[in-house]
Design a protein around this motif. Structure first.
Motif, PDB file in Angstrom:
ATOM      1  N   LYS A  27     -14.925 -22.965 -15.806  1.00  0.00           N
ATOM      2  CA  LYS A  27     -15.203 -21.743 -16.352  1.00  0.00           C
ATOM      3  C   LYS A  27     -14.725 -21.974 -17.950  1.00  0.00           C
ATOM      4  O   LYS A  27     -14.979 -21.373 -18.964  1.00  0.00           O
ATOM      5  N   LYS A  28     -13.437 -22.804 -17.874  1.00  0.00           N
ATOM      6  CA  LYS A  28     -13.040 -23.120 -19.413  1.00  0.00           C
ATOM      7  C   LYS A  28     -14.206 -23.736 -20.334  1.00  0.00           C
ATOM      8  O   LYS A  28     -14.187 -23.432 -21.452  1.00  0.00           O
ATOM      9  N   ASP A  29     -14.883 -24.635 -19.793  1.00  0.00           N
ATOM     10  CA  ASP A  29     -16.135 -25.325 -20.657  1.00  0.00           C
ATOM     11  C   ASP A  29     -17.088 -24.283 -20.852  1.00  0.00           C
ATOM     12  O   ASP A  29     -17.685 -24.295 -21.727  1.00  0.00           O
ATOM     13  N   LYS A  30     -17.461 -23.423 -19.788  1.00  0.00           N
ATOM     14  CA  LYS A  30     -18.461 -22.533 -20.073  1.00  0.00           C
ATOM     15  C   LYS A  30     -17.952 -21.547 -21.380  1.00  0.00           C
ATOM     16  O   LYS A  30     -18.760 -21.242 -21.940  1.00  0.00           O
ATOM     17  N   GLN A  31     -16.548 -21.242 -21.091  1.00  0.00           N
ATOM     18  CA  GLN A  31     -16.245 -20.358 -22.342  1.00  0.00           C
ATOM     19  C   GLN A  31     -16.343 -21.153 -23.640  1.00  0.00           C
ATOM     20  O   GLN A  31     -16.617 -20.450 -24.811  1.00  0.00           O
ATOM     21  N   ARG A  32     -16.047 -22.220 -23.719  1.00  0.00           N
ATOM     22  CA  ARG A  32     -16.300 -22.961 -24.793  1.00  0.00           C
ATOM     23  C   ARG A  32     -17.905 -23.358 -25.311  1.00  0.00           C
ATOM     24  O   ARG A  32     -18.110 -23.096 -26.389  1.00  0.00           O
ATOM     25  N   LEU A  33     -18.803 -23.135 -24.339  1.00  0.00           N
ATOM     26  CA  LEU A  33     -19.829 -23.142 -24.468  1.00  0.00           C
ATOM     27  C   LEU A  33     -20.460 -21.917 -25.185  1.00  0.00           C
ATOM     28  O   LEU A  33     -21.248 -21.870 -26.317  1.00  0.00           O
ATOM     29  N   ILE A  34     -19.786 -20.712 -24.593  1.00  0.00           N
ATOM     30  CA  ILE A  34     -20.310 -19.396 -25.228  1.00  0.00           C
ATOM     31  C   ILE A  34     -19.800 -19.480 -26.718  1.00  0.00           C
ATOM     32  O   ILE A  34     -20.580 -18.510 -27.512  1.00  0.00           O
ATOM     33  N   MET A  35     -18.432 -19.947 -26.815  1.00  0.00           N
ATOM     34  CA  MET A  35     -17.832 -19.380 -28.091  1.00  0.00           C
ATOM     35  C   MET A  35     -18.767 -20.343 -29.341  1.00  0.00           C
ATOM     36  O   MET A  35     -19.187 -19.868 -30.200  1.00  0.00           O
ATOM     37  N   GLN A  36     -19.398 -21.554 -28.713  1.00  0.00           N
ATOM     38  CA  GLN A  36     -20.138 -22.415 -29.673  1.00  0.00           C
ATOM     39  C   GLN A  36     -21.423 -21.696 -30.078  1.00  0.00           C
ATOM     40  O   GLN A  36     -21.825 -21.785 -31.090  1.00  0.00           O
ATOM     41  N   GLU A  37     -22.052 -21.095 -29.049  1.00  0.00           N
ATOM     42  CA  GLU A  37     -23.314 -20.447 -29.309  1.00  0.00           C
ATOM     43  C   GLU A  37     -23.131 -19.157 -30.203  1.00  0.00           C
ATOM     44  O   GLU A  37     -23.760 -18.921 -30.937  1.00  0.00           O
ATOM     45  N   ILE A  38     -22.061 -18.457 -29.853  1.00  0.00           N
ATOM     46  CA  ILE A  38     -21.574 -17.491 -30.720  1.00  0.00           C
ATOM     47  C   ILE A  38     -21.379 -17.943 -32.345  1.00  0.00           C
ATOM     48  O   ILE A  38     -21.941 -17.203 -33.394  1.00  0.00           O
ATOM     49  N   ARG A  39     -20.708 -18.978 -32.571  1.00  0.00           N
ATOM     50  CA  ARG A  39     -20.541 -19.691 -34.012  1.00  0.00           C
ATOM     51  C   ARG A  39     -21.775 -20.276 -34.535  1.00  0.00           C
ATOM     52  O   ARG A  39     -22.115 -20.044 -35.787  1.00  0.00           O
ATOM     53  N   ARG A  40     -22.673 -20.417 -33.728  1.00  0.00           N
ATOM     54  CA  ARG A  40     -24.090 -20.824 -34.256  1.00  0.00           C
ATOM     55  C   ARG A  40     -24.738 -19.710 -34.797  1.00  0.00           C
ATOM     56  O   ARG A  40     -25.555 -19.610 -35.775  1.00  0.00           O
ATOM     57  N   GLU A  41     -24.788 -18.598 -34.139  1.00  0.00           N
ATOM     58  CA  GLU A  41     -25.523 -17.300 -34.375  1.00  0.00           C
ATOM     59  C   GLU A  41     -24.801 -16.548 -35.326  1.00  0.00           C
ATOM     60  O   GLU A  41     -25.583 -15.700 -36.314  1.00  0.00           O
ATOM     61  N   THR A  42     -23.397 -16.535 -35.314  1.00  0.00           N
ATOM     62  CA  THR A  42     -22.794 -15.557 -36.236  1.00  0.00           C
ATOM     63  C   THR A  42     -21.199 -16.179 -36.312  1.00  0.00           C
ATOM     64  O   THR A  42     -21.282 -17.164 -36.328  1.00  0.00           O
ATOM     65  N   SER A  43     -20.343 -15.165 -36.484  1.00  0.00           N
ATOM     66  CA  SER A  43     -18.802 -15.723 -36.414  1.00  0.00           C
ATOM     67  C   SER A  43     -17.999 -14.800 -35.844  1.00  0.00           C
ATOM     68  O   SER A  43     -18.347 -13.420 -35.512  1.00  0.00           O
ATOM     69  N   LEU A  44     -16.806 -15.160 -35.160  1.00  0.00           N
ATOM     70  CA  LEU A  44     -16.059 -14.229 -34.397  1.00  0.00           C
ATOM     71  C   LEU A  44     -15.464 -13.114 -35.544  1.00  0.00           C
ATOM     72  O   LEU A  44     -15.448 -12.019 -35.236  1.00  0.00           O
ATOM     73  N   LEU A  45     -15.248 -13.583 -36.858  1.00  0.00           N
ATOM     74  CA  LEU A  45     -15.009 -12.748 -37.726  1.00  0.00           C
ATOM     75  C   LEU A  45     -15.953 -11.586 -38.131  1.00  0.00           C
ATOM     76  O   LEU A  45     -15.868 -10.331 -38.037  1.00  0.00           O
ATOM     77  N   ARG A  46     -17.358 -11.824 -38.159  1.00  0.00           N
ATOM     78  CA  ARG A  46     -18.532 -10.990 -38.146  1.00  0.00           C
ATOM     79  C   ARG A  46     -18.349 -10.050 -37.013  1.00  0.00           C
ATOM     80  O   ARG A  46     -18.750  -8.851 -37.326  1.00  0.00           O
ATOM     81  N   LEU A  47     -18.285 -10.573 -35.819  1.00  0.00           N
ATOM     82  CA  LEU A  47     -18.252  -9.671 -34.660  1.00  0.00           C
ATOM     83  C   LEU A  47     -17.098  -8.523 -34.804  1.00  0.00           C
ATOM     84  O   LEU A  47     -17.328  -7.297 -34.503  1.00  0.00           O
ATOM     85  N   ALA A  48     -15.815  -9.344 -34.924  1.00  0.00           N
ATOM     86  CA  ALA A  48     -14.799  -8.285 -35.137  1.00  0.00           C
ATOM     87  C   ALA A  48     -15.033  -7.143 -36.254  1.00  0.00           C
ATOM     88  O   ALA A  48     -14.885  -5.857 -35.962  1.00  0.00           O
ATOM     89  N   ARG A  49     -15.661  -7.692 -37.447  1.00  0.00           N
ATOM     90  CA  ARG A  49     -15.724  -6.665 -38.420  1.00  0.00           C
ATOM     91  C   ARG A  49     -17.099  -5.535 -37.887  1.00  0.00           C
ATOM     92  O   ARG A  49     -16.885  -4.436 -38.186  1.00  0.00           O
ATOM     93  N   LEU A  50     -17.870  -6.006 -37.336  1.00  0.00           N
ATOM     94  CA  LEU A  50     -19.036  -5.070 -36.301  1.00  0.00           C
ATOM     95  C   LEU A  50     -18.311  -4.205 -35.648  1.00  0.00           C
ATOM     96  O   LEU A  50     -18.507  -2.990 -35.800  1.00  0.00           O
ATOM     97  N   LEU A  51     -17.587  -4.731 -34.664  1.00  0.00           N
ATOM     98  CA  LEU A  51     -16.623  -3.491 -33.959  1.00  0.00           C
ATOM     99  C   LEU A  51     -15.973  -2.665 -34.759  1.00  0.00           C
ATOM    100  O   LEU A  51     -15.929  -1.438 -34.458  1.00  0.00           O
TER     101      LEU A  51
END
Lengths: 434, 93
Positions: free
Chosen positions: A402-426
């Protein structure tokens, strides 16, 4: 029709008819002019109505044969990607018993006809098949009635209430509000799909005339700022899908193709399987919010309901605002008749009533919500894709930790946008509705 | 996607007025000055169709939403409601 009335109402929808009921109850001579061949013939909504606001007009509506389709006990929200989606719902038995008819579904052709019948019984004159083409004014610009498309079609009245809906060339021509721009409205198409009552019960897990509403955001509007809904009627489903009109124009997407793709979505198709399309209609939603509301009254006139752009886009509430504003317009008119004063100052009570009620308070609360959605195209495009990727990965059991899956998801998020942008959107989303 | 709009409009009840309530004010403008021609796409009833040398108006299937009127980049469409009692009559609404 050279007769004089106390009040002329344009449009036999929930706003106009609610006003007519209240006025007729007070013994005021009222005419309602409707362009459809019967009241309701031109009217559409997603398909839910609110018992509280209806009871303010007709307290015993259920006993009076109000054509209720299904009583809503569960509200679902979906966030769809291309191949699937997230689903969240809330069901409560209180909505089947103690708070029955909090929300219920209706077909507006039948409902509005029924409501107009109630107004007639109270003594209002409802004249269908008649288009109001312009307003009468005196030398000082005061509205003194309406001009209809009929021969000798002038109707004089002390007060005119415009309740002719969101698509009102009349309001624009009269200068009451400017014509909306394509970015101010959403165009929605709707299909009624007939299914046996038992099939609907089974597919939605309900019994005894209860039903479910589903409000849908995500990829099915093809990247456009839009929504879809599925509402249960007694033996049919109401499917609506729409998007901002400017987005339709820019993307060259045909509304009926969007509807067809929506019907084939893997979460929608099983619900309508075997169903028979009964009707196809189109309508605008007044999504401009608080800032699109025109001046609501003037010398000799008031505007209510959709004509006044009263629509809560977040909660998909419209006809309750129409009924409430129609009632408040009528109360203002009753006071004006008592004082024999139909000036703008006398009509100001309407603005005050609306401001103090939930109608304008809710619209004010969400005034930034429409702009928020429109400025964040990712909600309809990249985010559904990312959400689907995350859901798929976490639910696929394939020996990857699950840890590796989480890493994969984070990677995908960073490819499309950024955590900062997501936080700002929320954060911005929260700020637009708080 | 291949959708036949005729199949959808066939479901609806219309009382058609022979006289159109929709009119393109200046047909030349559509061909000369309007490369976008959004009316061809956004009309939910496919009322506006591109023919060889003009855009034709099939008012009999109009759903009366008003979209063409406000989305035409040149405000080149004269739009009235159909005469009283004419046009679409909803069965369910």
């Amino acid at each position: 029709m050279k007769e004089t009335f106390d009040v002329a109402i344009v449009g036999a929808g929930p706003a106009g008819i609610s006003a007519a009921c209240v006025l007729a109850d007070a013994g005021i001579k009222t005419i309602v002019i409707e362009r459809g061949e019967f009241p309701g013939a031109k009217n559409i909504s997603g398909g839910v109505l609110y018992g509280h606001d209806l009871a303010q007009i007709i307290p015993d509506y259920a006993e009076r044969g109000c054509p209720i389709e299904r009583n809503i006990i569960e509200s679902r929200i979906w966030y769809l990607s291309r191949d699937g989606g997230y689903s969240l719902g809330y069901r409560d038995s209180v909505f089947a018993e103690g708070r029955k008819h909090n929300v219920f579904t209706v077909g507006r052709a039948r409902f509005d006809r029924w409501l107009a019948g109630q107004a007639r019984q109270k003594g209002a004159l409802v004249v269908p098949g008649t288009v109001v083409v312009d307003l009468l004014r005196d030398g000082g610009g005061r509205v003194t009635g309406v001009i209809t498309g009929r021969e000798d079609g002038e109707v004089r009245a002390k007060v005119t209430l415009l309740a002719d809906g969101v698509n009102s060339p009349l309001a624009a021509r009269a200068g009451f509000r400017s014509e909306p721009g394509p970015e101010d409205v959403a165009l929605s198409v709707k299909e009624i799909i007939e299914l046996p009552e038992e099939d609907i019960d089974q597919r939605f897990g309900v019994t005894e005339g209860n039903g479910v509403t589903t409000e849908i955001l995500g990829a099915m509007t093809a990247g456009m700022d839009g929504v879809a809904v599925i509402y249960t009627n007694r033996n049919s489903l109401s499917l609506s899908i729409g998007a901002n009109l400017a987005d339709f124009a820019a993307n060259k997407i045909k509304p009926y193709e969007l509807m067809e793709a929506f019907k084939q979505h893997p979460m929608v198709a099983p619900l309508i399987a075997g169903g028979k399309p009964l009707e196809y209609t189109a309508h605008w939603l007044a999504e401009g919010g608080f800032d699109a509301i025109p001046r609501l009254y003037g010398d000799g006139y008031l505007i209510a309901g959709d004509s006044a752009m009263l629509f809560n886009a977040l909660h998909r509430e419209g006809n309750n605002l129409a009924m409430a504003s129609g009632k408040m317009a009528a109360e203002t008119i009753i006071a004006a008749i008592k004082h024999n004063d139909f000036s703008r100052e006398s009509m100001a009570g309407y603005g005050k009533r609306l401001s103090e009620s939930y109608v304008l308070r809710d619209m004010k609360k969400y005034r930034k919500f429409g702009r928020f959605l429109h400025q964040h195209g990712e909600i309809f495009d990249s985010l559904p894709r990312l959400a689907a990727f995350a859901g798929r990965e976490m639910l696929t059991v394939n020996g990857v930790s699950k840890k590796d899956k989480q890493r994969l998801i984070m990677q995908e998020i960073r490819r499309e946008t950024s955590l900062l942008r997501l936080a700002r959107l929320l954060w911005q989303g929260w700020r637009s509705v708080k | 996607m291949n959708v036949r709009i005729e199949d959808k409009l066939f479901l609806d009840r219309f009382k058609v007025d022979e006289e159109s309530h929709l009119r393109i004010i200046d047909g030349e403008k559509c061909l000369q000055d309007c490369p976008e021609q959004p009316c061809l796409y956004l009309c939910p009833a496919y009322v506006y169709r591109l023919e060889e040398e003009r855009i034709s108006v099939h008012h009999e299937g109009c759903l009366e939403c008003g979209s063409c009127r406000i989305a035409c980049p040149h405000l080149n469409i004269e739009w009235r409601f159909p005469k009283g009692g004419f046009g679409i009559s909803h069965k369910f609404g």
